[in-house]
Each structure stands twice: as C-alpha cells, then as structure tokens.
Enzyme design. Structure first.
Site, short mmCIF file in Angstrom:
data_model
loop_
_atom_site.label_atom_id
_atom_site.label_comp_id
_atom_site.label_asym_id
_atom_site.label_seq_id
_atom_site.Cartn_x
_atom_site.Cartn_y
_atom_site.Cartn_z
N HIS A 69 -9.99 -3.29 4.23
CA HIS A 69 -11.29 -3.15 3.57
C HIS A 69 -11.31 -1.97 2.59
O HIS A 69 -12.35 -1.69 1.99
CB HIS A 69 -12.37 -2.93 4.65
CG HIS A 69 -13.77 -3.21 4.21
ND1 HIS A 69 -14.23 -4.48 3.93
CD2 HIS A 69 -14.84 -2.39 4.00
CE1 HIS A 69 -15.51 -4.42 3.59
NE2 HIS A 69 -15.90 -3.16 3.61
N SER A 102 -18.06 -5.05 -0.55
CA SER A 102 -18.72 -5.00 0.74
C SER A 102 -20.24 -5.10 0.58
O SER A 102 -20.74 -6.11 0.09
CB SER A 102 -18.29 -3.73 1.49
OG SER A 102 -18.66 -3.78 2.85
N ASP A 141 -8.80 -7.22 7.08
CA ASP A 141 -10.03 -6.43 7.00
C ASP A 141 -10.62 -6.27 8.40
O ASP A 141 -10.88 -7.26 9.10
CB ASP A 141 -11.02 -7.17 6.09
CG ASP A 141 -12.23 -6.33 5.69
OD1 ASP A 141 -12.80 -5.67 6.59
OD2 ASP A 141 -12.61 -6.36 4.51
#
Length: 284
Positions: A261, A152, A228
């Site tokens: 995620h 991320s 995600d």
C-alpha cells in the site's frame, strides 16, 4: 480583498526544469487556513498547461505525493501541472480530531460533513471540487483541461468526484482506492461521524453505489497491489469489479503481484498513470 492578496507562498523548489511550490490560503469552505502544493512543468513558463489533481490518503498532507511519488520528471516531460490539496482541514481543534489516524485530522474523506462537530469545517468535497479549483485557475497558467487521480482514501475521492461530475475530468485513475466505503471499517467510521447514521446520505460518496446508479460512463483505471495489507478488509476491489461488470461500466483494474500500500507501489506505476492522463489531456 482579492484572492491574489490572500495566497501566500510557503516554499518554492526548482524541479526538473519546473517549479514545485506550496501555498497557504484561507478556505471559506473549511473556515481555516489551508496549504496546497502545485508542480508547474517548464512549459508553464510559456503557455497554459493541462492539470492533474492528486488526492492523497489517510494521514497524508500536500507533501507526501510530491516528495515520494517521483512524478515531477514525467510531468515535466509531458507538460502537465499537478495540484495536491491537503487531506483535511487543519488547526480547527475540534473534539476528537486528533484521537485516531482514520478520523479527523488527515482523514477528511472528501465529503461534506453534516454532523456536529464536523459540519462547519469538514467540507472537503466542496473544497476540492469548487473552491481550490477556482483559486488555481485564477493564479496559475492552466488551460482548463483537468484529470484526477489519488491513493487509498484519495483514490476514493478521485473516483467519486469523477463519477459525480461527468465531463469535468478528462480521465480518472486511482491507486488502491477505497471503492466501497459504506461496507468497510474505514468508511463506516468516517461516514457515521461525518454524515450520521442515515446511510442514504452515504451513497453519494461511494464509488460502487455511483456506478450502480449510472452516475457516469467514464472509464475507471485502477492499480491495486496484491500484497496490500488493507486489501481484504478495507479496499475490496472485487466489489467495484462486480458492479462495473453488472452495469457494463468501463473499468481497467490491474492487480500487481507483490506490491503493498506504500509509496513504493505508487512510484512504480505513476509514470503509466501520468502518460494515461496526458493522452486524454492533450486531445483537442
């Protein structure tokens, strides 16, 4: 006072024949005490080993990846050390530092801030590319071969560091990276606060911009979960895919159906990433 006198062992845990250790040290770049984690595989007791840098995402510190990703078993087999820095300065008590999860504490974005009140402490770019590597090379049995990966915000960090320093890292990979921070809410908020309104300063920290400018030819290896929750608004991997295609930049982008995620996603594919990096790290 030498570096060795300022490195304080916080904890040590045996793991898959090696050691997971956490250390505290004073960072000149960040003007505060910082904690980082290192996994030393069993091979490090007898020889110098290659190193994978792992950069974590928003709200994380040095502990999340080391405890949740399941990386130690494979790193022990492959003989690869892992270093995981924190994601921001700590304890600076700047105004606004703790008001939201995506700015300030836990959200350094791997940039060198130029705006008050952040500029005196929030210099994570220098910390990760210069200061902490110097500390690691002085204190641990590493052989100078390095790769980098992250998740991320940390995936963003891994990509920009590799693209801006051709030849520094043998390989680079990322999980669900923020590839175009100039054009997503997370990046725009952080960059405005840390770097100001002049977007010409932003471009040096944007993977899409760096690829477009021909900063490097290094292959990018990315896994992205199709479930995600941040995919469409924040991550937008299709933007990096398009700019890599336009500029003939090598990219492996894998879309993984059903994955979100979380660290469940990272743990599911970390072995493939570690083996990918080991292939590059072991080459003479």
């Amino acid at each position: 006072m030498s570096m060795s006198e300022t490195l304080e062992l916080v904890s040590a845990n045996r793991s898959f024949g090696g050691w997971h250790k956490r250390y505290r040290h004073y960072s000149r770049a960040l003007d505060c005490d910082m904690v980082f984690a290192v996994y030393l595989p069993p091979q490090a007791e007898n020889e110098r080993v290659p190193l994978l840098w792992w950069l974590s995402g928003l709200t994380c510190n040095d502990e999340n990846f080391m405890q949740k990703a399941g990386a130690h078993r494979i790193a022990a087999e492959l003989g690869v050390a892992i270093v995981c820095p924190d994601t921001s300065p700590r304890g600076t008590e700047l105004p606004g530092e703790h008001e939201s999860y995506d700015l300030g504490s836990g959200a350094g974005f791997y940039v060198n801030a130029t705006q008050a009140p952040w500029k005196s402490n929030y210099r994570m770019y220098d910390y990760v590319i210069e200061e902490l590597p110097s500390v690691v090379r002085q204190h641990f049995p590493v052989n100078g071969r390095e790769s980098i990966s992250g998740h991320s915000m940390g995936g963003h960090g891994a990509l920009i560091l590799a693209l801006r320093h051709p030849g520094r890292f043998r390989s680079v990979s990322a999980f669900a990276p923020i590839v175009n921070p100039m054009n997503c809410p997370w990046g725009q908020k952080a960059f405005t606060s840390y770097l100001g309104d002049d977007q010409s300063r932003w471009r040096q920290y944007d993977a899409c911009e760096l690829v477009a400018n021909g900063a490097s030819r290094q292959r990018l290896f990315i896994d992205q979960g199709e479930a995600d929750q941040f995919l469409d608004e924040q991550l937008m991997p299709e933007r990096l895919e398009a700019v890599c295609e336009e500029h003939d930049h090598p990219l492996t982008l894998r879309r993984q159906p059903g994955y979100d995620h979380s660290y469940f996603f990272i743990a599911s594919f970390i072995e493939e990433h570690l083996r990918y990096h080991a292939d590059h790290l072991m080459k003479r």
